[in-house]
Design an enzyme around this catalytic site. Sequence first.
Site, PDB file in Angstrom:
ATOM      1  N   LYS A   1       0.824  -1.222   0.000  1.00  0.00           N
ATOM      2  CA  LYS A   1       0.000   0.000   0.000  1.00  0.00           C
ATOM      3  C   LYS A   1       0.850   1.262   0.000  1.00  0.00           C
ATOM      4  O   LYS A   1       0.605   2.179  -0.762  1.00  0.00           O
ATOM      5  CB  LYS A   1      -0.875   0.131   1.263  1.00  0.00           C
ATOM      6  CG  LYS A   1      -1.651  -1.047   1.690  1.00  0.00           C
ATOM      7  CD  LYS A   1      -2.406  -0.754   2.985  1.00  0.00           C
ATOM      8  CE  LYS A   1      -1.553  -0.591   4.223  1.00  0.00           C
ATOM      9  NZ  LYS A   1      -0.876  -1.777   4.724  1.00  0.00           N
TER      10      LYS A   1
ATOM     11  N   ARG B   1      -7.986   1.732  10.252  1.00  0.00           N
ATOM     12  CA  ARG B   1      -7.576   0.369  10.557  1.00  0.00           C
ATOM     13  C   ARG B   1      -8.523  -0.296  11.542  1.00  0.00           C
ATOM     14  O   ARG B   1      -8.258  -1.408  11.972  1.00  0.00           O
ATOM     15  CB  ARG B   1      -6.199   0.406  11.212  1.00  0.00           C
ATOM     16  CG  ARG B   1      -5.051   0.213  10.262  1.00  0.00           C
ATOM     17  CD  ARG B   1      -3.771   0.392  11.080  1.00  0.00           C
ATOM     18  NE  ARG B   1      -2.779  -0.553  10.677  1.00  0.00           N
ATOM     19  CZ  ARG B   1      -1.747  -0.235   9.878  1.00  0.00           C
ATOM     20  NH1 ARG B   1      -1.614   0.971   9.400  1.00  0.00           N
ATOM     21  NH2 ARG B   1      -0.866  -1.136   9.574  1.00  0.00           N
TER      22      ARG B   1
ATOM     23  N   ARG C   1      12.143  -7.093   3.923  1.00  0.00           N
ATOM     24  CA  ARG C   1      12.281  -5.651   4.143  1.00  0.00           C
ATOM     25  C   ARG C   1      13.037  -5.368   5.444  1.00  0.00           C
ATOM     26  O   ARG C   1      13.757  -4.377   5.553  1.00  0.00           O
ATOM     27  CB  ARG C   1      10.882  -5.022   4.212  1.00  0.00           C
ATOM     28  CG  ARG C   1      10.877  -3.533   4.471  1.00  0.00           C
ATOM     29  CD  ARG C   1       9.481  -2.942   4.393  1.00  0.00           C
ATOM     30  NE  ARG C   1       8.749  -3.094   5.648  1.00  0.00           N
ATOM     31  CZ  ARG C   1       7.485  -2.730   5.822  1.00  0.00           C
ATOM     32  NH1 ARG C   1       6.792  -2.236   4.821  1.00  0.00           N
ATOM     33  NH2 ARG C   1       6.898  -2.870   6.978  1.00  0.00           N
TER      34      ARG C   1
ATOM     35  N   ARG D   1      13.086  -1.627  10.306  1.00  0.00           N
ATOM     36  CA  ARG D   1      11.971  -1.131  11.116  1.00  0.00           C
ATOM     37  C   ARG D   1      11.796  -2.006  12.363  1.00  0.00           C
ATOM     38  O   ARG D   1      11.831  -3.225  12.279  1.00  0.00           O
ATOM     39  CB  ARG D   1      10.688  -1.154  10.277  1.00  0.00           C
ATOM     40  CG  ARG D   1      10.223   0.232   9.905  1.00  0.00           C
ATOM     41  CD  ARG D   1       9.054   0.186   8.993  1.00  0.00           C
ATOM     42  NE  ARG D   1       7.875  -0.427   9.584  1.00  0.00           N
ATOM     43  CZ  ARG D   1       6.680  -0.374   9.034  1.00  0.00           C
ATOM     44  NH1 ARG D   1       6.511   0.262   7.897  1.00  0.00           N
ATOM     45  NH2 ARG D   1       5.658  -0.957   9.605  1.00  0.00           N
TER      46      ARG D   1
ATOM     47  N   ARG E   1       0.772  -8.105  14.197  1.00  0.00           N
ATOM     48  CA  ARG E   1       0.177  -7.199  13.196  1.00  0.00           C
ATOM     49  C   ARG E   1      -0.861  -7.923  12.352  1.00  0.00           C
ATOM     50  O   ARG E   1      -1.891  -7.344  11.993  1.00  0.00           O
ATOM     51  CB  ARG E   1       1.279  -6.589  12.318  1.00  0.00           C
ATOM     52  CG  ARG E   1       1.991  -5.438  13.034  1.00  0.00           C
ATOM     53  CD  ARG E   1       3.399  -5.241  12.541  1.00  0.00           C
ATOM     54  NE  ARG E   1       3.454  -4.681  11.203  1.00  0.00           N
ATOM     55  CZ  ARG E   1       4.556  -4.719  10.446  1.00  0.00           C
ATOM     56  NH1 ARG E   1       5.654  -5.295  10.901  1.00  0.00           N
ATOM     57  NH2 ARG E   1       4.538  -4.187   9.252  1.00  0.00           N
TER      58      ARG E   1
HETATM   59  P1  ADP Z   1       2.123  -1.795   8.129  1.00  0.00           P
HETATM   60  O1  ADP Z   1       0.967  -1.510   7.237  1.00  0.00           O
HETATM   61  O2  ADP Z   1       3.244  -2.515   7.431  1.00  0.00           O
HETATM   62  O3  ADP Z   1       1.759  -2.486   9.416  1.00  0.00           O
HETATM   63  P2  ADP Z   1       2.375   1.022   8.938  1.00  0.00           P
HETATM   64  O4  ADP Z   1       3.603   1.827   8.745  1.00  0.00           O
HETATM   65  O5  ADP Z   1       1.170   1.416   8.202  1.00  0.00           O
HETATM   66  O6  ADP Z   1       2.841  -0.451   8.562  1.00  0.00           O
HETATM   67  O7  ADP Z   1       2.003   0.967  10.497  1.00  0.00           O
HETATM   68  C1  ADP Z   1       2.965   0.646  11.470  1.00  0.00           C
HETATM   69  C2  ADP Z   1       2.354   0.667  12.888  1.00  0.00           C
HETATM   70  O8  ADP Z   1       1.877   1.995  13.197  1.00  0.00           O
HETATM   71  C3  ADP Z   1       1.146  -0.235  13.121  1.00  0.00           C
HETATM   72  O9  ADP Z   1       1.493  -1.573  13.415  1.00  0.00           O
HETATM   73  C4  ADP Z   1       0.485   0.486  14.321  1.00  0.00           C
HETATM   74  O10 ADP Z   1       1.167   0.225  15.511  1.00  0.00           O
HETATM   75  C5  ADP Z   1       0.685   1.954  13.997  1.00  0.00           C
HETATM   76  N1  ADP Z   1      -0.448   2.486  13.208  1.00  0.00           N
HETATM   77  C6  ADP Z   1      -0.387   2.918  11.924  1.00  0.00           C
HETATM   78  N2  ADP Z   1      -1.598   3.337  11.502  1.00  0.00           N
HETATM   79  C7  ADP Z   1      -2.452   3.154  12.554  1.00  0.00           C
HETATM   80  C8  ADP Z   1      -3.835   3.368  12.759  1.00  0.00           C
HETATM   81  N3  ADP Z   1      -4.619   3.848  11.791  1.00  0.00           N
HETATM   82  N4  ADP Z   1      -4.363   3.063  13.965  1.00  0.00           N
HETATM   83  C9  ADP Z   1      -3.617   2.586  14.945  1.00  0.00           C
HETATM   84  N5  ADP Z   1      -2.300   2.338  14.832  1.00  0.00           N
HETATM   85  C10 ADP Z   1      -1.714   2.614  13.651  1.00  0.00           C
END
Ligand code: ADP
Length: 185
Positions: A13, A88, A127, A133, A144
Site C-alpha cells: 500500500k 484500521r 524488508r 523497522r 500485526r
Molecule cells: P504496516 O501496514 O506494514 O503495518 P504502517 O507503517 O502502516 O505499517 O504501520 C505501522 C504501525 O503503526 C502499526 O502496526 C500500528 O502500531 C501503527 N499504526 C499505523 N496506523 C495506525 C492506525 N490507523 N491506527 C492505529 N495504529 C496505527
Amino acid sequence: MILIFLGPPGSGKGTQAKMLAEKKGLPHISLGDILREEVRIGTEIGRKAKVLMDAGKLVPDELTIELTRRRINQPDCRNGFIIDGFPRSMAQAEALTAMFAAQKLNLDKVIYFRLSETEAVKRLLSRAGIEGRADDNEAAIKTRFEVYEKATRPLIDYYQQTGKLFEIDAAQTIEQVFQSAFSGL
Ligand code: ADP
C-alpha cells in the site's frame, strides 16, 4: 480525488500510494509515517505510540483519528489526498466517514490490496534486512496480522457496502500492480 488504501501489512500500500501521489501531485498521508515521525522527534504522542507500534499493536483510535483530522485539514489536501494505514478499525472508519460528511468531502475509491499472509510475511521479513523497522520482526509481524484480521478486515465489508471498494491483486510486481490498478487514473 480522495483515495483510501486498505490491505494487510506488507501488501505494498505504502509503495503504491507514494507512486500514485507523485503521479497525481497529491499528498500521501501515511499514518505509520506520521507516527514514526512523532517517535523520532520524541513528542508525547510518539512516546505513547512507540511501545504499541514496536509490539505490532494499534495505537489508540482517539490518537490516530486526531492526527488524521489535523492532516487532512492542511491546505495541501484541498484537492484531495491518498491515505494509507488509516482507517484500521471500525471506529476509525466511522470517524473518517463523519469527517468527510462534516467537510462535504467525497471519498472516490477504496483500493483493497489482496495478498496472502504467507506472501506478505515473506516481504516483511526481507524488508526487515533493508529498512530495519523495529516492528519487522517475527513476533511483531504475527501480532500485526492478528490485529489486521480482527480490527481491519471488517472494513472490507464496510466499504464494499458503499460500492467504492476496488480490489487489486497485490501479489504482482510493483510495476504490474501500478499499471493494472492506476494507469487509468
Ligand atoms: P504496516 O501496514 O506494514 O503495518 P504502517 O507503517 O502502516 O505499517 O504501520 C505501522 C504501525 O503503526 C502499526 O502496526 C500500528 O502500531 C501503527 N499504526 C499505523 N496506523 C495506525 C492506525 N490507523 N491506527 C492505529 N495504529 C496505527
